[in-house]
Write a protein that holds these residues in place. Structure first.
Motif, PDB file in Angstrom:
ATOM      1  N   PHE A   6      -8.846   6.032  -3.122  1.00  0.00           N
ATOM      2  CA  PHE A   6      -7.934   4.891  -3.159  1.00  0.00           C
ATOM      3  C   PHE A   6      -8.342   3.889  -4.226  1.00  0.00           C
ATOM      4  O   PHE A   6      -9.448   3.937  -4.754  1.00  0.00           O
ATOM      5  CB  PHE A   6      -7.899   4.203  -1.781  1.00  0.00           C
ATOM      6  CG  PHE A   6      -9.239   3.770  -1.274  1.00  0.00           C
ATOM      7  CD1 PHE A   6      -9.720   2.484  -1.508  1.00  0.00           C
ATOM      8  CD2 PHE A   6     -10.045   4.658  -0.570  1.00  0.00           C
ATOM      9  CE1 PHE A   6     -10.954   2.093  -1.054  1.00  0.00           C
ATOM     10  CE2 PHE A   6     -11.287   4.279  -0.109  1.00  0.00           C
ATOM     11  CZ  PHE A   6     -11.753   3.000  -0.353  1.00  0.00           C
ATOM     12  N   THR A   7      -7.419   2.995  -4.530  1.00  0.00           N
ATOM     13  CA  THR A   7      -7.723   1.902  -5.448  1.00  0.00           C
ATOM     14  C   THR A   7      -7.829   0.629  -4.621  1.00  0.00           C
ATOM     15  O   THR A   7      -7.350   0.583  -3.481  1.00  0.00           O
ATOM     16  CB  THR A   7      -6.595   1.702  -6.476  1.00  0.00           C
ATOM     17  OG1 THR A   7      -5.382   1.417  -5.770  1.00  0.00           O
ATOM     18  CG2 THR A   7      -6.390   2.933  -7.336  1.00  0.00           C
ATOM     19  N   ILE A   8      -8.451  -0.369  -5.179  1.00  0.00           N
ATOM     20  CA  ILE A   8      -8.445  -1.685  -4.544  1.00  0.00           C
ATOM     21  C   ILE A   8      -7.832  -2.648  -5.558  1.00  0.00           C
ATOM     22  O   ILE A   8      -8.417  -2.900  -6.607  1.00  0.00           O
ATOM     23  CB  ILE A   8      -9.867  -2.151  -4.150  1.00  0.00           C
ATOM     24  CG1 ILE A   8     -10.511  -1.130  -3.201  1.00  0.00           C
ATOM     25  CG2 ILE A   8      -9.805  -3.529  -3.490  1.00  0.00           C
ATOM     26  CD1 ILE A   8     -11.921  -1.490  -2.774  1.00  0.00           C
ATOM     27  N   PRO A   9      -6.611  -3.121  -5.285  1.00  0.00           N
ATOM     28  CA  PRO A   9      -5.954  -4.003  -6.253  1.00  0.00           C
ATOM     29  C   PRO A   9      -6.797  -5.243  -6.539  1.00  0.00           C
ATOM     30  O   PRO A   9      -7.530  -5.718  -5.671  1.00  0.00           O
ATOM     31  CB  PRO A   9      -4.640  -4.377  -5.568  1.00  0.00           C
ATOM     32  CG  PRO A   9      -4.415  -3.301  -4.565  1.00  0.00           C
ATOM     33  CD  PRO A   9      -5.773  -2.874  -4.111  1.00  0.00           C
ATOM     34  N   ARG A  10      -6.658  -5.752  -7.737  1.00  0.00           N
ATOM     35  CA  ARG A  10      -7.498  -6.851  -8.219  1.00  0.00           C
ATOM     36  C   ARG A  10      -7.661  -8.029  -7.247  1.00  0.00           C
ATOM     37  O   ARG A  10      -8.788  -8.454  -7.008  1.00  0.00           O
ATOM     38  CB  ARG A  10      -7.004  -7.329  -9.586  1.00  0.00           C
ATOM     39  CG  ARG A  10      -7.921  -6.919 -10.722  1.00  0.00           C
ATOM     40  CD  ARG A  10      -7.213  -6.954 -12.053  1.00  0.00           C
ATOM     41  NE  ARG A  10      -6.557  -5.689 -12.319  1.00  0.00           N
ATOM     42  CZ  ARG A  10      -5.246  -5.514 -12.317  1.00  0.00           C
ATOM     43  NH1 ARG A  10      -4.435  -6.518 -12.078  1.00  0.00           N
ATOM     44  NH2 ARG A  10      -4.730  -4.332 -12.562  1.00  0.00           N
ATOM     45  N   PRO A  11      -6.555  -8.558  -6.700  1.00  0.00           N
ATOM     46  CA  PRO A  11      -6.740  -9.735  -5.836  1.00  0.00           C
ATOM     47  C   PRO A  11      -7.557  -9.446  -4.577  1.00  0.00           C
ATOM     48  O   PRO A  11      -7.991 -10.366  -3.902  1.00  0.00           O
ATOM     49  CB  PRO A  11      -5.306 -10.125  -5.446  1.00  0.00           C
ATOM     50  CG  PRO A  11      -4.420  -9.392  -6.379  1.00  0.00           C
ATOM     51  CD  PRO A  11      -5.158  -8.190  -6.824  1.00  0.00           C
ATOM     52  N   HIS A  12      -7.730  -8.162  -4.268  1.00  0.00           N
ATOM     53  CA  HIS A  12      -8.432  -7.824  -3.017  1.00  0.00           C
ATOM     54  C   HIS A  12      -9.776  -7.151  -3.272  1.00  0.00           C
ATOM     55  O   HIS A  12     -10.285  -6.438  -2.413  1.00  0.00           O
ATOM     56  CB  HIS A  12      -7.556  -6.899  -2.174  1.00  0.00           C
ATOM     57  CG  HIS A  12      -6.164  -7.387  -2.024  1.00  0.00           C
ATOM     58  ND1 HIS A  12      -5.858  -8.586  -1.452  1.00  0.00           N
ATOM     59  CD2 HIS A  12      -4.981  -6.833  -2.413  1.00  0.00           C
ATOM     60  CE1 HIS A  12      -4.539  -8.761  -1.486  1.00  0.00           C
ATOM     61  NE2 HIS A  12      -3.989  -7.724  -2.065  1.00  0.00           N
ATOM     62  N   LYS A  42       0.855  -1.193   0.000  1.00  0.00           N
ATOM     63  CA  LYS A  42       0.000   0.000   0.000  1.00  0.00           C
ATOM     64  C   LYS A  42       0.890   1.243   0.000  1.00  0.00           C
ATOM     65  O   LYS A  42       1.890   1.276   0.722  1.00  0.00           O
ATOM     66  CB  LYS A  42      -0.864  -0.011   1.257  1.00  0.00           C
ATOM     67  CG  LYS A  42      -1.939   1.069   1.299  1.00  0.00           C
ATOM     68  CD  LYS A  42      -2.446   1.320   2.700  1.00  0.00           C
ATOM     69  CE  LYS A  42      -3.225   0.162   3.301  1.00  0.00           C
ATOM     70  NZ  LYS A  42      -3.702   0.445   4.662  1.00  0.00           N
ATOM     71  N   PHE A  89       1.330  -4.247 -10.329  1.00  0.00           N
ATOM     72  CA  PHE A  89       1.880  -5.063  -9.235  1.00  0.00           C
ATOM     73  C   PHE A  89       0.948  -5.124  -8.029  1.00  0.00           C
ATOM     74  O   PHE A  89       1.366  -5.482  -6.926  1.00  0.00           O
ATOM     75  CB  PHE A  89       3.263  -4.537  -8.842  1.00  0.00           C
ATOM     76  CG  PHE A  89       4.261  -4.717  -9.945  1.00  0.00           C
ATOM     77  CD1 PHE A  89       4.608  -5.997 -10.371  1.00  0.00           C
ATOM     78  CD2 PHE A  89       4.811  -3.621 -10.586  1.00  0.00           C
ATOM     79  CE1 PHE A  89       5.504  -6.173 -11.414  1.00  0.00           C
ATOM     80  CE2 PHE A  89       5.710  -3.792 -11.628  1.00  0.00           C
ATOM     81  CZ  PHE A  89       6.056  -5.072 -12.042  1.00  0.00           C
ATOM     82  N   ASN A  90      -0.319  -4.769  -8.273  1.00  0.00           N
ATOM     83  CA  ASN A  90      -1.337  -4.888  -7.226  1.00  0.00           C
ATOM     84  C   ASN A  90      -0.983  -4.168  -5.931  1.00  0.00           C
ATOM     85  O   ASN A  90      -1.198  -4.680  -4.838  1.00  0.00           O
ATOM     86  CB  ASN A  90      -1.641  -6.359  -6.945  1.00  0.00           C
ATOM     87  CG  ASN A  90      -2.254  -7.023  -8.159  1.00  0.00           C
ATOM     88  OD1 ASN A  90      -3.065  -6.422  -8.855  1.00  0.00           O
ATOM     89  ND2 ASN A  90      -1.844  -8.249  -8.421  1.00  0.00           N
ATOM     90  N   ILE A  91      -0.382  -3.007  -6.084  1.00  0.00           N
ATOM     91  CA  ILE A  91      -0.107  -2.192  -4.897  1.00  0.00           C
ATOM     92  C   ILE A  91      -1.232  -1.164  -4.765  1.00  0.00           C
ATOM     93  O   ILE A  91      -1.573  -0.483  -5.730  1.00  0.00           O
ATOM     94  CB  ILE A  91       1.260  -1.480  -5.024  1.00  0.00           C
ATOM     95  CG1 ILE A  91       2.373  -2.535  -5.075  1.00  0.00           C
ATOM     96  CG2 ILE A  91       1.469  -0.506  -3.870  1.00  0.00           C
ATOM     97  CD1 ILE A  91       3.747  -1.967  -5.333  1.00  0.00           C
ATOM     98  N   GLN A  92      -1.806  -1.113  -3.586  1.00  0.00           N
ATOM     99  CA  GLN A  92      -2.928  -0.195  -3.368  1.00  0.00           C
ATOM    100  C   GLN A  92      -2.435   1.250  -3.299  1.00  0.00           C
ATOM    101  O   GLN A  92      -1.429   1.535  -2.648  1.00  0.00           O
ATOM    102  CB  GLN A  92      -3.637  -0.557  -2.067  1.00  0.00           C
ATOM    103  CG  GLN A  92      -4.870   0.287  -1.818  1.00  0.00           C
ATOM    104  CD  GLN A  92      -5.714  -0.248  -0.675  1.00  0.00           C
ATOM    105  OE1 GLN A  92      -5.184  -0.670   0.347  1.00  0.00           O
ATOM    106  NE2 GLN A  92      -7.022  -0.233  -0.848  1.00  0.00           N
ATOM    107  N   VAL A  97      10.166  -9.966  -9.074  1.00  0.00           N
ATOM    108  CA  VAL A  97       8.954 -10.358  -9.799  1.00  0.00           C
ATOM    109  C   VAL A  97       9.237 -10.623 -11.274  1.00  0.00           C
ATOM    110  O   VAL A  97       8.310 -10.753 -12.068  1.00  0.00           O
ATOM    111  CB  VAL A  97       7.839  -9.295  -9.651  1.00  0.00           C
ATOM    112  CG1 VAL A  97       7.270  -9.312  -8.258  1.00  0.00           C
ATOM    113  CG2 VAL A  97       8.361  -7.904  -9.983  1.00  0.00           C
TER     114      VAL A  97
END
Lengths: 104, 287, 136
Positions: free
Chosen positions: C110-116, A65, A82-85, B94
């Motif tokens: 805010f954003t909410i990443p895909r896996p969550h 985050k 990279f799925n970082i909030q 990664v």
């Protein structure tokens, strides 16, 4: 879980930095233990690509985050990848400590 | 072939006005072997003043941008460390490696840096170079940068390379400012005409330009455009620095309206023609 | 450097691209550009009948700023009506990124990443009163 808060200085009393790629310092907060570590941003005066370089650092640190004032388009795309909030705070007068307190 | 660059530092002082007029009057009074080259690739506008110009050729200019072969890449980060422009992102944990074309300057350092043959170049368009035939002279060449590209300097270099050799004169209409694209435009000129205006802004940017030209040791003289406006500071400065005034073009509202309507070369007043004639006489002694 | 313009929150963008007067020769009378935030201000004040303070909070701006946006919206619409101009809606400074959420308690975006994507709470104050900024 690691959270990064952009900071203008190297302590929790420092002002929150509203820039992401060109923030002066990064405060890495471990949300479980409440411990903080500070890293100086080597790219804050880069001619270009400061945002993507910073994302690189975030991924290496294993951050999930990032709390900042805004994110540039290239940084947004990469952080998303990279799925970082991303969290945007638009308050002007807050310290890093204020932000940490809010999270808890 | 003699090369003359028209530059200014400040935008809006009259580079295009002077370039287009010089093209016209050099053709009339000096030689018909004259070529105009619009080097302001971010917003070329010389063409606007040649209503009957006909396109002769058009070429897309590419820059070579490297791409990373993820099969061969070992994520050693050497390319990213060598890259002066932060255009390469490599994240070993990664297994991510990517070149950002909008930041790449095609310097080729990463190709040398990579020890695993994982860097391959491919062409990425940065703009176009177009040649136009005009009613007089040898014609107009223009570079037009692709929107979003930051490769002004490279495009100017490619544009200049494509200008054919002649026995007369080539006029380079430079972009505003004093940065790389301007240096590229003026660096190989035989003489540089600095167009300024007698205003505080004109003076400020003129001094920057003069410093830059002294640094690269290029010969230059000044044309004061819109003379009669502003104040005397520009003249005081030129006197103090011992810089030659090649010509003065008085401010004229009617002339400005003609420019705005795109009719720069129609019914030019006798006065204006005289001024340019004098300027050309002086230029003759410089090249 | 001038101060940055705060983004205005939009609950939902206008469902039209513009309005054109009919029965008038409007081809050459031009148009006014109504910003999304101006549309939002007008809607909150004159359609939802909120008072300025409530509306300003909802949009994430000060009451004075809200009043300015609202005033500008009314003037533009009046001008369009009187001068038979078209009304076009444009983005302005409203925030409409697709996957951005806003917290109705602490106002962070805010954003909410895909896996969550299942995690529906604010990353700051943990409030569950969050909404997608642009639902279209």
């Amino acid at each position: 879980m690691k959270t990064v808060i952009t900071s203008t200085g190297n302590g929790v009393n420092s002002q929150f930095d509203k820039r992401f790629g060109r923030a002066a310092w990064f405060c890495v907060l471990d949300e479980e233990t409440g411990k903080t570590e500070f890293y100086e941003n080597p790219n804050k005066d880069a001619q270009g690509g400061a945002g993507t370089k910073t994302v690189e650092k975030m991924v290496e640190l294993g951050v999930s985050k990032v709390i900042s004032g805004d994110f540039g388009p290239k940084a947004k795309d990469l952080l998303d990848k990279f799925n970082i909030q991303m969290v945007i705070i638009q308050d002007d007068d807050v310290t890093v400590e204020d932000v940490i307190r809010k999270i808890k | 072939m003699k090369k003359i660059a028209v530059a200014s530092g400040k935008g809006g002082t009259g580079k295009t006005t002077v370039s287009v007029n010089l093209y016209h009057f050099i053709n009339k009074y000096l030689t018909q072997e004259v070529q105009l080259v619009d080097c302001d690739v971010e917003e070329p506008n010389d063409l606007l003043f040649f209503g009957n110009a006909k396109e002769v050729s058009r070429e897309t200019i590419n820059q070579m941008v490297p791409r990373i072969d993820n099969e061969k890449c070992t994520y050693c980060r050497k390319c990213a460390e060598w890259c002066e422009f932060n255009a390469i992102v490599v994240i070993p944990p990664v297994q991510f490696a990517e070149v950002n074309p909008s930041l790449c300057h095609s310097c080729g350092a990463c190709l040398v840096a990579c020890e695993y043959d994982a860097m391959k170049e491919y062409p990425e368009p940065i703009g176009e170079v177009t040649f136009y035939k005009t009613e007089e002279g040898l014609g107009l060449a223009e570079g037009r940068l692709k929107i979003g590209s930051a490769m002004q300097t490279m495009l100017i270099k490619e544009l200049k390379k494509r200008v054919p050799d002649n026995d007369g004169i080539v006029l380079f209409d430079a972009p505003p400012g004093t940065s790389c694209p301007v240096v590229e435009t003026v660096s190989d000129a035989d003489y540089i005409l600095l167009v300024t205006e007698p205003t505080p802004f004109g003076l400020h940017d003129l001094t920057l330009m003069v410093e830059m030209l002294k640094e690269i040791k290029q010969p230059f003289g000044v044309i004061v455009n819109k003379a009669g406006l502003g104040n005397n500071d520009v003249y005081d400065y030129l006197k103090k620095e011992n810089i030659e005034i090649i010509g003065e073009i008085p401010f004229d509202k009617e002339y400005a309206s003609k420019y705005a309507a795109g009719n720069l070369l129609q019914d030019i007043s006798h006065e204006t023609e005289q001024r340019y004639k004098e300027i050309i006489e002086k230029i003759k002694t410089k090249i | 450097m001038p101060r940055r313009r705060r983004l205005r929150r939009m609950v939902s963008p206008p469902g039209f691209k513009g309005y054109r007067p009919y029965g008038a020769n409007s081809d050459d009378s031009g148009y006014v550009e109504l910003l999304y935030e101006e549309y939002e201000a007008l809607k909150l004040a004159d359609y939802n009948l909120m008072n300025h303070l409530e509306a300003s909070k909802l949009m994430g701006v000060s009451r004075a700023t809200f009043a300015r946006i609202y005033e500008s919206a009314r003037r533009k619409i009046a001008q369009a009506l009187v001068e038979s101009k078209e009304i076009k809606t444009v983005y302005g400074n409203a925030h409409l990124d697709k996957d951005w959420y806003v917290c109705n308690d602490c106002y962070v975006r805010f954003t909410i990443p895909r896996p969550h994507r299942h995690r529906h709470h604010c990353p700051m104050c943990k409030s569950e009163k969050i909404e997608l900024v642009n639902q279209k």
